[in-house]
Design a protein around this motif. Structure first.
Motif, short mmCIF file in Angstrom:
data_model
loop_
_atom_site.label_atom_id
_atom_site.label_comp_id
_atom_site.label_asym_id
_atom_site.label_seq_id
_atom_site.Cartn_x
_atom_site.Cartn_y
_atom_site.Cartn_z
N VAL A 93 88.05 80.24 36.81
CA VAL A 93 89.44 79.50 36.28
C VAL A 93 89.23 79.40 35.11
N PRO A 94 90.52 79.70 34.42
CA PRO A 94 90.46 79.55 32.77
C PRO A 94 90.15 78.16 32.22
N ASN A 137 91.38 76.52 29.79
CA ASN A 137 92.65 76.24 29.72
C ASN A 137 93.13 75.11 30.77
N ASN A 138 93.03 75.74 32.15
CA ASN A 138 93.64 75.12 33.30
C ASN A 138 92.75 73.99 33.96
#
Lengths: 354, 580
Positions: free
Chosen positions: A345-346, A348-349
């Motif tokens: 998962v990034p 940022n997320n």
């Protein structure tokens, strides 16, 4: 390993929380350091709009500007009512300048008195029962308190206090519908997983509910929620998202307890999310809240965007360099353990859950 | 200041964005300046860190890890370059993060000094909150009230030519004097005076007790002349101070920085340089960031304008959210349930990245809508009229796209299709995409050492995405070819195609190559040489070569989301096929 800071949004059974209660622009701070505050006490305030009345002392009293000051009988900042005397020249040909409106003396000088009409104020409330721990003049203060604390995602901008009520039909699973909102619930803060329709929100207003805490609302109901006079707090998000297991554990403990629902819009600049708070001062070993931190292995996080949105996972690995994602965007990637799966998962997320 | 490549320096350019902080290292490699590497970190101006230095440090550490070069010593940037070869010679800073500066504009005449004042602030991330002029019909008390309610950070006070009007200026001076004690002490704006210089001393004397006062050259020294140099210089300093107050940690960072510039100015400088280098007169640039977007446009490298807007596809989304058409957004993705909810999440979590291809399409759909809003506001009056009349932006020869949303470089067809649908170019146009975010850093370095951007003009990062040929002027109907196209390049490589109405064709012309393009309209179409005239032009190769877009203008997609998506998917497939 790169240092990746992420915000935190959490639910705590017992915690000591410090909240920055500040205006966005300078105003007047109305509390003092160490002062005990109740949830609806005003911490700071500023006029939402200015309406002015500029009065000439010179003309009213027929005196030269340089002598006007000696006849002024009001003080700077003083509230005045219509008809109050603001300046007076005694003597045989006595003359007076009276306030034509209710207001506050904003300025005295150069032969003028400026009155500010009393208009709506922008204010920031304490939002919990606690103590003023730090003054942030002229914006507000830091208020701290101990108790149960649940941070949400979205609020309709209202704040109120009441007794939390959990109905087994709608918590932790179930939708609140109008027939469930009986007059006995007047003055309470209801906790439900979902809201069935707009009628339920309207009915809640009819019975004078003091607050509504739900896991999520569909986007179509948000405009209705914004019109409601009581606070509506979304804990998990939008659409049909359900409560996470950790949030359920905390919320369960709130039944019949006095709570504050501060359904304020989130402020990412200072790390403030809308919240639900219930004071509990009789416990030891309090853990402090934090607005976020750096991701590390073993950090518990919630995915807030993408295919795993709403899922909780534990950080197993943080990649050293950013890379191109399947979407084509470039970003840092973390590997999360979600249930039995290892997923990418990034960074940022995700947000920190602790 | 170095002005020769002989005097080589190693530059570190820091770019503080809303979502990412980037550190760019420029150095001479093989006799030419190149961007050696880019370190990236998540920005830390917001909570939980609230200190921009943390993300700068992280970005430079990432750069160290990528290059193996030591750039930090005890947590500080190592300057100048050491005998061991470590460190950098100078550090330069670009900023796009943070809130815009609220500005109140005062001028005597709306069409003269006030217009110049507006033009003066145009390239800066400012939000004009108020405008006063002598014919605004307001009383002094109303003006004071409006000033207090608008709560500006800065008041730009202009008016009068140098030998001209004074009385009206003194009237506004009185308003500012009246307002001064009424502002909360901590919220008092500063005043930048750039009006009749004969009154400058008096303005300063009267206001300096109450306000922080800056004085710059008159923006309208005479009726015929506009002078924005001095006022912009002052605005740059004021904007820097504004950011220092709003971005914790910036003040400390500025101590090590040699040059500072807001992103719009630097980005625009590089756009102008590139359009001049490629002889593409007439350019349009659209930069869509998270919290700051901008529109650049100009006829040539000397005459151009840029307008930033505090809105975007992330931090600035809340400002455009009410205008987003959710139904249309659904047409951008094959199966995206909960598009409305996704918008709300994006507003709450502006920093999230698209993870899957579906997410990326949804984000492109959002960029399309935000881009259209920004473009309409950023174009000049004449261009806006043109657009409203025809439903199309005006004709430009070079198009530049920048911002995070355009950096999905491994999907050039998707980028191209989005760009074509958003910008709807006409004639023959070269399309550049700043996928590596290099334009602003190079634009900033152009001020420091022009050799750096000039030597990088042929870098793969700055090559076009495609040259696009769009016939227009007559409806695309019938079953007969409307264009005959011949493209030749390299050693005897050539290709001839006939284009039917409604077609989209891709001709190969690799990046770095130049090709000779001959487009013969078979009807009253204009391909950039005039209606019905054959175009013969040298064109630049790009990642997607030369694209002939004969779909007609404006491109209209079906309203039903599913048909919309299918149409887009069809065009995407076509763009993936290259003529052989």
């Amino acid at each position: 390993m790169p240092v990746l800071y992420r915000p935190a949004r959490q639910a705590f059974a017992l915690v000591r929380t410090r909240l920055r209660r500040t205006l966005r622009r300078p105003g007047r701070v109305l509390v003092q350091l160490g002062q005990r505050v109740a949830p609806k006490d005003v911490i700071a305030r500023r006029p939402r709009t200015y309406r002015l009345e500029i009065l000439s002392v010179t003309e009213a009293l027929r005196v030269p500007p340089e002598k006007a000051a000696q006849y002024v009988v009001c003080r700077l900042g003083q509230p005045v009512a219509q008809g109050d005397v603001l300046a007076e020249r005694p003597g045989l040909f006595k003359r007076k300048l009276v306030a034509p409106i209710d207001g506050r003396v904003l300025h005295i000088g150069a032969g003028y008195i400026v009155l500010q009409r009393l208009t709506a104020q922008e204010q920031v409330l304490a939002g919990l029962e606690g103590v003023v721990e730090e003054l942030l003049a002229p914006y507000g203060a830091v208020v701290s308190g101990q108790g149960l604390f649940v941070q949400g995602v979205w609020g309709n901008g209202r704040l109120d206090v009441g007794t939390a009520v959990i109905l087994p039909q709608i918590f932790p699973y179930g939708a609140l519908s109008a027939p469930l909102l009986t007059p006995e619930l007047r003055g309470s803060v209801l906790i439900a997983e979902q809201v069935a329709d707009a009628e339920a929100l309207h009915q809640a207003r009819e019975i004078a509910l003091k607050g509504l805490v739900v896991a999520a609302l569909p986007a179509s109901l948000l405009p209705v929620a914004l019109e409601m006079p009581y606070p509506v707090l979304l804990v998990e998000g939008f659409g049909s998202t359900t409560f996470s297991s950790s949030t359920i554990q905390v919320l369960e403990q709130l039944h019949q307890r006095d709570v504050v629902v501060a359904a304020e819009p989130p402020r990412r600049d200072i790390g403030l999310w809308p919240w639900l708070f219930s004071m509990h001062e009789t416990f030891d070993a309090v853990q402090p809240t934090r607005t976020g931190g750096a991701l590390e292995t073993e950090t518990l996080v919630r995915v807030v965007w993408g295919p795993y949105q709403g899922r909780l996972g534990r950080v197993m690995e943080i990649e050293e360099f950013p890379r191109v994602l399947p979407s084509g965007a470039m970003g840092y990637v973390v590997k999360l353990q979600i249930d039995d799966q290892l997923v990418e998962v990034p960074a940022n997320n995700v947000e920190i859950v602790d | 200041m170095p002005s020769s490549v002989v005097q080589t320096e190693r530059y570190l350019v820091l770019d503080l964005g809303h979502v990412f902080t980037r550190a760019f290292l420029f150095d001479v490699v093989d006799g030419r300046y190149q961007c050696v590497s880019i370190g990236t970190a998540l920005s830390t101006w917001e909570a939980p860190v609230n200190d921009v230095r943390e993300s700068v440090l992280a970005a430079v550490e990432a750069l160290e890890a990528l290059t193996g070069l030591r750039l930090l010593q005890e947590g500080e940037i190592l300057t100048p370059v050491q005998v061991t070869g470590e460190g950098v010679d100078s550090v330069h800073l670009l900023v796009s993060a943070g809130p815009p500066m609220r500005i109140a504009l005062i001028g005597i005449l709306e069409n003269l000094s006030l217009r110049s004042a507006l033009r003066a602030v145009e390239p800066y991330p400012v939000e004009p909150v108020l405008r006063f002029h002598v014919n605004d019909g307001l009383s002094d008390v109303e003006r004071v009230e409006q000033l207090l309610n608008a709560a500006p950070d800065v008041i730009l006070f202009t008016g009068g030519t140098d030998e001209g009007a004074r009385q009206a200026l003194l009237g506004f001076l009185q308003v500012l004097e009246m307002a001064a004690p009424l502002f909360p002490q901590e919220d008092r704006p500063l005043v930048l005076y750039a009006g009749n210089r004969m009154v400058a001393h008096r303005v300063q004397q009267h206001l300096q007790a109450a306000y922080e006062v800056y004085v710059a050259d008159n923006v309208r020294p005479s009726l015929e002349r506009e002078n924005l140099v001095g006022v912009r210089r002052a605005l740059q300093e004021i904007y820097k101070e504004h950011l220092v107050r709003r971005l914790p940690g910036l003040e400390g960072l500025l101590n090590v920085v040699r040059t500072f510039e807001p992103v719009p100015l630097a980005w625009h400088r590089m756009v102008r340089l590139m359009s001049a280098y490629h002889h593409l007169s007439g350019y349009l640039g659209l930069h869509l960031g998270s919290g700051l977007s901008m529109v650049a446009r100009g006829r040539d490298a000397l005459q151009g304008r840029i307008r930033p807007f505090a809105r975007g596809v992330g931090h600035g989304l809340s400002k455009v959210l009410p205008q987003v058409d959710v139904e249309q957004l659904k047409g951008w993705v094959a199966s995206f349930e909960g598009s409305e909810e996704a918008l709300l999440y994006k507003a709450v979590y502006p920093e999230v990245l698209p993870e899957t291809e579906t997410d990326a399409w949804w984000e492109r759909g959002l960029a399309y809508q935000v881009g259209k809003q920004v473009l309409e506001q950023g174009l000049g009056r004449g261009d806006r009229r043109w657009w409203r009349r025809r439903g199309l932006p005006p004709v430009y020869r070079a198009l530049f796209l920048g911002g995070g949303v355009w950096s999905t470089l491994n999907h050039p067809e998707a980028l191209l299709l989005t760009a074509l649908d958003l910008l709807q170019p006409l004639g023959t146009v070269t399309l550049f995409v700043d996928g590596s975010h290099l334009l602003a850093p190079l634009g900033l370095l152009a001020k420091v050492n022009p050799f750096v951007p000039v030597q990088m003009l042929r870098s793969p990062h700055l090559l076009p995405l495609a040259t696009v040929v769009v016939p227009w002027g007559s409806p695309m109907r019938g079953r007969n070819p409307i264009l005959r196209v011949r493209l030749s390049w390299g050693r005897n490589q050539h290709l001839s195609v006939s284009v039917l109405p409604g077609e989209l064709r891709v001709l190969p012309l690799p990046p770095g190559y130049r090709g000779e393009l001959v487009v013969e309209p078979l009807g009253a179409y204009d391909v950039g040489a005039g209606r019905g005239r054959t175009l013969k032009q040298t064109v630049l190769g790009g990642w997607k070569g030369v694209v002939i877009d004969a779909r007609g203008r404006p491109v209209v997609y079906p309203e039903d989301p599913e048909s919309h998506w299918q149409a887009r998917a069809r065009w995407l497939d076509v763009l993936k096929r290259e003529e052989v």
